[in-house]
Design a protein around this motif. Sequence first.
Motif, mmCIF file in Angstrom:
data_model
loop_
_atom_site.group_PDB
_atom_site.id
_atom_site.type_symbol
_atom_site.label_atom_id
_atom_site.label_comp_id
_atom_site.label_asym_id
_atom_site.label_seq_id
_atom_site.Cartn_x
_atom_site.Cartn_y
_atom_site.Cartn_z
ATOM 1 N N SER A 153 0.841 -1.192 0.000
ATOM 2 C CA SER A 153 0.000 0.000 0.000
ATOM 3 C C SER A 153 0.876 1.242 0.000
ATOM 4 O O SER A 153 1.783 1.368 0.826
ATOM 5 N N GLU A 154 0.601 2.123 -0.931
ATOM 6 C CA GLU A 154 1.293 3.406 -1.045
ATOM 7 C C GLU A 154 2.805 3.248 -1.247
ATOM 8 O O GLU A 154 3.601 3.981 -0.667
ATOM 9 N N TRP A 155 3.200 2.308 -2.091
ATOM 10 C CA TRP A 155 4.608 2.177 -2.455
ATOM 11 C C TRP A 155 4.878 2.961 -3.731
ATOM 12 O O TRP A 155 4.021 3.063 -4.608
ATOM 13 N N THR A 156 6.082 3.494 -3.817
ATOM 14 C CA THR A 156 6.479 4.222 -5.015
ATOM 15 C C THR A 156 6.786 3.231 -6.139
ATOM 16 O O THR A 156 6.905 2.019 -5.916
ATOM 17 N N ALA A 157 6.958 3.761 -7.341
ATOM 18 C CA ALA A 157 7.290 2.901 -8.480
ATOM 19 C C ALA A 157 8.600 2.155 -8.236
ATOM 20 O O ALA A 157 8.709 0.950 -8.519
ATOM 21 N N GLU A 158 9.594 2.846 -7.684
ATOM 22 C CA GLU A 158 10.882 2.209 -7.410
ATOM 23 C C GLU A 158 10.747 1.111 -6.364
ATOM 24 O O GLU A 158 11.333 0.024 -6.498
ATOM 25 N N GLN A 159 9.968 1.353 -5.336
ATOM 26 C CA GLN A 159 9.754 0.350 -4.293
ATOM 27 C C GLN A 159 8.986 -0.852 -4.834
ATOM 28 O O GLN A 159 9.289 -1.997 -4.489
ATOM 29 N N LEU A 160 8.003 -0.601 -5.673
ATOM 30 C CA LEU A 160 7.265 -1.701 -6.295
ATOM 31 C C LEU A 160 8.186 -2.576 -7.134
ATOM 32 O O LEU A 160 8.100 -3.807 -7.089
ATOM 33 N N ARG A 161 9.056 -1.939 -7.881
ATOM 34 C CA ARG A 161 9.961 -2.694 -8.753
ATOM 35 C C ARG A 161 10.890 -3.582 -7.926
ATOM 36 O O ARG A 161 11.114 -4.755 -8.240
ATOM 37 N N ALA A 162 11.436 -3.028 -6.841
ATOM 38 C CA ALA A 162 12.348 -3.798 -5.992
ATOM 39 C C ALA A 162 11.605 -4.928 -5.277
ATOM 40 O O ALA A 162 12.101 -6.067 -5.206
ATOM 41 N N GLY A 163 10.416 -4.650 -4.760
ATOM 42 C CA GLY A 163 9.649 -5.680 -4.073
ATOM 43 C C GLY A 163 9.199 -6.788 -4.998
ATOM 44 O O GLY A 163 9.226 -7.974 -4.640
ATOM 45 N N HIS A 164 8.806 -6.422 -6.209
ATOM 46 C CA HIS A 164 8.356 -7.408 -7.191
ATOM 47 C C HIS A 164 9.498 -8.335 -7.582
ATOM 48 O O HIS A 164 9.304 -9.557 -7.725
ATOM 49 N N ALA A 165 10.699 -7.777 -7.762
ATOM 50 C CA ALA A 165 11.853 -8.593 -8.139
ATOM 51 C C ALA A 165 12.175 -9.613 -7.049
ATOM 52 O O ALA A 165 12.445 -10.788 -7.338
ATOM 53 N N LEU A 166 12.144 -9.189 -5.790
ATOM 54 C CA LEU A 166 12.408 -10.109 -4.689
ATOM 55 C C LEU A 166 11.315 -11.163 -4.580
ATOM 56 O O LEU A 166 11.595 -12.335 -4.307
ATOM 57 N N ILE A 188 -0.673 8.727 -8.424
ATOM 58 C CA ILE A 188 -0.141 7.448 -8.928
ATOM 59 C C ILE A 188 -0.033 7.405 -10.447
ATOM 60 O O ILE A 188 0.634 6.518 -11.001
ATOM 61 N N GLU A 189 -0.680 8.341 -11.125
ATOM 62 C CA GLU A 189 -0.753 8.235 -12.589
ATOM 63 C C GLU A 189 0.588 8.392 -13.305
ATOM 64 O O GLU A 189 0.871 7.641 -14.258
ATOM 65 N N PRO A 190 1.457 9.331 -12.905
ATOM 66 C CA PRO A 190 2.683 9.520 -13.679
ATOM 67 C C PRO A 190 3.681 8.361 -13.612
ATOM 68 O O PRO A 190 4.329 8.047 -14.611
ATOM 69 N N GLU A 191 3.823 7.713 -12.443
ATOM 70 C CA GLU A 191 4.884 6.716 -12.287
ATOM 71 C C GLU A 191 4.392 5.352 -11.802
ATOM 72 O O GLU A 191 4.779 4.317 -12.341
ATOM 73 N N VAL A 192 3.550 5.335 -10.776
ATOM 74 C CA VAL A 192 3.126 4.073 -10.175
ATOM 75 C C VAL A 192 2.301 3.234 -11.145
ATOM 76 O O VAL A 192 2.532 2.020 -11.283
ATOM 77 N N VAL A 193 1.356 3.844 -11.831
ATOM 78 C CA VAL A 193 0.502 3.076 -12.739
ATOM 79 C C VAL A 193 1.288 2.483 -13.914
ATOM 80 O O VAL A 193 1.148 1.286 -14.202
ATOM 81 N N THR A 195 4.457 1.673 -14.097
ATOM 82 C CA THR A 195 5.311 0.608 -13.563
ATOM 83 C C THR A 195 4.486 -0.613 -13.194
ATOM 84 O O THR A 195 4.875 -1.756 -13.455
ATOM 85 N N SER A 196 3.330 -0.383 -12.585
ATOM 86 C CA SER A 196 2.459 -1.497 -12.185
ATOM 87 C C SER A 196 1.963 -2.272 -13.390
ATOM 88 O O SER A 196 1.894 -3.506 -13.360
ATOM 89 N N ARG A 197 1.593 -1.575 -14.442
ATOM 90 C CA ARG A 197 1.157 -2.271 -15.665
ATOM 91 C C ARG A 197 2.272 -3.177 -16.180
ATOM 92 O O ARG A 197 2.026 -4.323 -16.582
ATOM 93 N N GLU A 198 3.477 -2.676 -16.157
ATOM 94 C CA GLU A 198 4.626 -3.451 -16.637
ATOM 95 C C GLU A 198 4.847 -4.704 -15.790
ATOM 96 O O GLU A 198 5.169 -5.782 -16.323
ATOM 97 N N LEU A 199 4.649 -4.585 -14.474
ATOM 98 C CA LEU A 199 4.958 -5.679 -13.561
ATOM 99 C C LEU A 199 3.789 -6.626 -13.310
ATOM 100 O O LEU A 199 3.964 -7.658 -12.658
ATOM 101 N N GLY A 200 2.605 -6.290 -13.797
ATOM 102 C CA GLY A 200 1.440 -7.130 -13.538
ATOM 103 C C GLY A 200 0.866 -6.901 -12.153
ATOM 104 O O GLY A 200 0.395 -7.847 -11.493
ATOM 105 N N ILE A 201 0.885 -5.643 -11.703
ATOM 106 C CA ILE A 201 0.359 -5.257 -10.399
ATOM 107 C C ILE A 201 -0.863 -4.372 -10.611
ATOM 108 O O ILE A 201 -0.835 -3.453 -11.425
#
Length: 338
Positions: A153-166, A188-193, A195-201
């Motif tokens: 909840s409320e993670w940045t795009a960079e945090q999502l990417r790191a968490g998803h990889a782990l 969330i629109e500029p960065e989080v969305v 990145t999430s689309r790319e990662l399947g989140i």
Amino acid sequence: MVAFRHLGSSGLKISEITYGNWLTHGSQVENDAALACVRAALDAGITTFDTADTYANTKAEEVLGDALAGQRRESLEIFTKVYFPTGPKGPNDTGLSRKHILEAIDGSLTRLRTDYVDLYQAHRYDHATPLTETMQAFADVVRAGKALYIGVSEWTAEQLRAGHALAQELGIQLISNQPQYSAIWRVIEPEVVPTSRELGISQIVWSPVAQGILTGKYAPGAAPPAGSRATDTKGGASMISRFLGDDELLGRVQDLRPIADELGLTMAQLALAWVLQNDNVAAAIIGASRPEQVTENVAASGVSIPAELLERIDAVLGDSVVSDPRLTDEVSPRERLA
């Protein structure tokens, strides 16, 4: 009835209107009223319920567990969260350490009266704990059968990417993020969305009606209506105060009424339908203090807003929209709260 969407790239489907009890169960709403609201949600076809151990200092989980007792467990999707202080609020009663996660999940399951939750979410990013420790603990929770999927909840795009990889390395599925999102809060629109689309989140969004601002009940220059969230001293008033002093914003919200009328929607339904136009949003979380509110909100499911009306909404709201992606990072404390 409510439509369903896949959560992230998983096979799990959830109701696109999800019932949450952040500011209601165990605090604002008596148990009988909470039970009536949950029953109204079930009757409307909602199968997904979101809570957190910190809500009303664990009481919200207890109330939800009681309200769902007797329902077929396999027909429900129950979500909860871990991070914020609970219990006596000692130094290890908060955060995303291995100790806190493994103890917190057992407490949540007991209160929710279930053997597992469908989604276990990191309520914020924990800057005081190594991410590897957090994700390993979540993996152990999944392998123990206490949670099926992991979210944040409320993670940045960079945090999502790191968490998803782990998560991928550990063989578990991180499939969701739960951010604040509405027609006036779009950080969330500029960065989080993207990145999430790319990662399947997927996004499971909270406050889609901006704590009630987008219902239009708060008029510029007028006192808040009696009994509204803005007059509630148990938590609602503090959350909504940042919007109430902005008469320009409140006036622009009033100008959305003709668009809602054109679509045959209430203002609340328009706000919910708006967030659901985003294909990265799997669900909008609603809260309720009365069953009628649940019934009204569910009618937003399946609504399609034409492109020209979406453009009109943007034009009406103009520069009152908040879209700075840096604001996501600010909601995760740099030090543990105790």
